[in-house]
Scaffold this motif. Sequence first.
Motif, PDB file in Angstrom:
ATOM      1  N   ALA A   1       0.820  -1.207   0.000  1.00 13.92           N
ATOM      2  CA  ALA A   1       0.000   0.000   0.000  1.00 13.92           C
ATOM      3  C   ALA A   1       0.859   1.266   0.000  1.00 13.92           C
ATOM      4  CB  ALA A   1      -0.915   0.014   1.215  1.00 13.92           C
ATOM      5  N   LYS A   2       0.458   2.221  -0.816  1.00 18.16           N
ATOM      6  CA  LYS A   2       1.108   3.536  -0.837  1.00 18.16           C
ATOM      7  C   LYS A   2       0.230   4.579  -0.161  1.00 18.16           C
ATOM      8  CE  LYS A   2       4.485   1.925  -3.204  1.00 18.16           C
ATOM      9  NZ  LYS A   2       5.319   1.104  -2.403  1.00 18.16           N
ATOM     10  N   GLU A   3      -1.069   4.286  -0.102  1.00 20.27           N
ATOM     11  CA  GLU A   3      -2.011   5.142   0.611  1.00 20.27           C
ATOM     12  C   GLU A   3      -3.112   4.265   1.192  1.00 20.27           C
ATOM     13  OE1 GLU A   3      -3.106   7.991  -2.426  1.00 20.27           O
ATOM     14  OE2 GLU A   3      -4.807   6.762  -3.016  1.00 20.27           O
ATOM     15  N   VAL A   4      -3.629   4.702   2.328  1.00 16.96           N
ATOM     16  CA  VAL A   4      -4.597   3.919   3.084  1.00 16.96           C
ATOM     17  C   VAL A   4      -5.592   4.868   3.741  1.00 16.96           C
ATOM     18  CG1 VAL A   4      -4.847   2.446   5.133  1.00 16.96           C
ATOM     19  CG2 VAL A   4      -2.979   2.028   3.557  1.00 16.96           C
TER      20      VAL A   4
ATOM     21  N   ARG B   1      -9.991   5.213   8.293  1.00 21.80           N
ATOM     22  CA  ARG B   1     -11.395   4.913   8.600  1.00 21.80           C
ATOM     23  C   ARG B   1     -11.818   3.583   7.962  1.00 21.80           C
ATOM     24  NH1 ARG B   1     -14.968   9.496  10.187  1.00 21.80           N
ATOM     25  NH2 ARG B   1     -13.738  10.519  11.789  1.00 21.80           N
ATOM     26  N   LYS B   2     -11.290   3.271   6.786  1.00 23.60           N
ATOM     27  CA  LYS B   2     -11.586   1.982   6.149  1.00 23.60           C
ATOM     28  C   LYS B   2     -10.956   0.849   6.953  1.00 23.60           C
ATOM     29  CE  LYS B   2     -11.293  -0.678   1.854  1.00 23.60           C
ATOM     30  NZ  LYS B   2     -10.812  -1.891   2.476  1.00 23.60           N
TER      31      LYS B   2
ATOM     32  N   ASP C   1      -2.670   4.342  11.888  1.00 22.26           N
ATOM     33  CA  ASP C   1      -2.135   5.700  12.057  1.00 22.26           C
ATOM     34  C   ASP C   1      -0.620   5.659  12.292  1.00 22.26           C
ATOM     35  OD1 ASP C   1      -2.324   8.606  12.564  1.00 22.26           O
ATOM     36  OD2 ASP C   1      -2.068   8.077  14.680  1.00 22.26           O
ATOM     37  N   ILE C   2      -0.185   4.777  13.171  1.00 25.21           N
ATOM     38  CA  ILE C   2       1.245   4.648  13.466  1.00 25.21           C
ATOM     39  C   ILE C   2       2.002   4.170  12.227  1.00 25.21           C
ATOM     40  CG2 ILE C   2       2.957   3.345  14.803  1.00 25.21           C
ATOM     41  CD1 ILE C   2       0.844   3.346  17.130  1.00 25.21           C
ATOM     42  N   VAL C   3       1.471   3.170  11.545  1.00 22.94           N
ATOM     43  CA  VAL C   3       2.133   2.623  10.354  1.00 22.94           C
ATOM     44  C   VAL C   3       2.261   3.691   9.279  1.00 22.94           C
ATOM     45  CG1 VAL C   3       1.944   0.929   8.481  1.00 22.94           C
ATOM     46  CG2 VAL C   3       1.453   0.240  10.845  1.00 22.94           C
ATOM     47  N   CYS C   4       1.181   4.420   9.018  1.00 16.86           N
ATOM     48  CA  CYS C   4       1.230   5.488   8.010  1.00 16.86           C
ATOM     49  C   CYS C   4       2.273   6.540   8.383  1.00 16.86           C
ATOM     50  CB  CYS C   4      -0.136   6.130   7.834  1.00 16.86           C
ATOM     51  SG  CYS C   4      -1.303   5.113   6.916  1.00 16.86           S
TER      52      CYS C   4
ATOM     53  N   ASN D   1      -2.419   8.828   4.426  1.00 11.37           N
ATOM     54  CA  ASN D   1      -3.761   8.577   4.940  1.00 11.37           C
ATOM     55  C   ASN D   1      -4.709   9.377   4.051  1.00 11.37           C
ATOM     56  OD1 ASN D   1      -6.190   8.443   6.304  1.00 11.37           O
ATOM     57  ND2 ASN D   1      -5.507   9.655   8.046  1.00 11.37           N
ATOM     58  N   THR D   2      -5.619   8.700   3.368  1.00 14.74           N
ATOM     59  CA  THR D   2      -6.516   9.376   2.429  1.00 14.74           C
ATOM     60  C   THR D   2      -7.705  10.053   3.099  1.00 14.74           C
ATOM     61  OG1 THR D   2      -7.748   7.318   2.032  1.00 14.74           O
ATOM     62  CG2 THR D   2      -5.879   7.799   0.556  1.00 14.74           C
TER      63      THR D   2
END
Length: 171
Positions: free
Chosen positions: A7-10, A13-14, A150-153, A160-161
Motif C-alpha cells: 500500500a502507498k495510501e490507506v 477509517r476503512k 495511524d502509526i504505520v502510516c 492517509n486518504t
Amino acid sequence: MNVKMGAKEVSLRKVQKDAEDSYKGGYFCCEAVMNAIRNNFEIDVPKEVIGMASAMSVGAGRSGCMCGALNGGILALGMIFGRTEPLGPKDPDVNKCMSYSNELHTWFKEHNGKNAVCCRILTKEFDMGKGEHKEQCIYFTGLCAWKVADIVCRELGITNTDTETEPAPRS
C-alpha cells in the motif's frame, strides 16, 4: 522491516471499518485487527498470521487479561516493525517497535472511555455469555486497528486518504 508492504495510501477509517466488519463476520477482536492491517496495507505475509492472533483474543484465551483488540494491534505492530534477529536489549529497532506498542497501549487506554486495557474491566457490566459486550468490543477492535494504521502510516510515510484525523465515533 521484515514484511513486504504494497500500500502507498490507506484510509484509516476503512481500516477501522474493516476490523469492525471482520469481528461482525466471525473473527474475534485480535484476529480482526490482524486481518484488517494485513489486508489494507497489502502485507505480503501468509494468512496464518491471523491464526497466530487467535489465542490472544478475549483477553488472551478468554482469561480476561489485556484486551484482545489491543493484543491484535500489538501483534500487528510487531509484524511490521519487529525484528527477526536476536540483537540484544539495546537493539534500536526492537526498542522503536516497543515504543509503538507503548504508544498504542496508552492511546487506547485514553480513548476507549474506560481508562483501562483489561478485558475483565472493559466488559464488567456485561453478561459475556449473552453477548452483551459485542457492540462495545466491535468498536474497540476498530479503535485499535485505526491507531495501528495511524502509526504505520506515520512511520512509513504512507498517505492517509482521510480528511478526518480521529477514528470514526461509535455508532
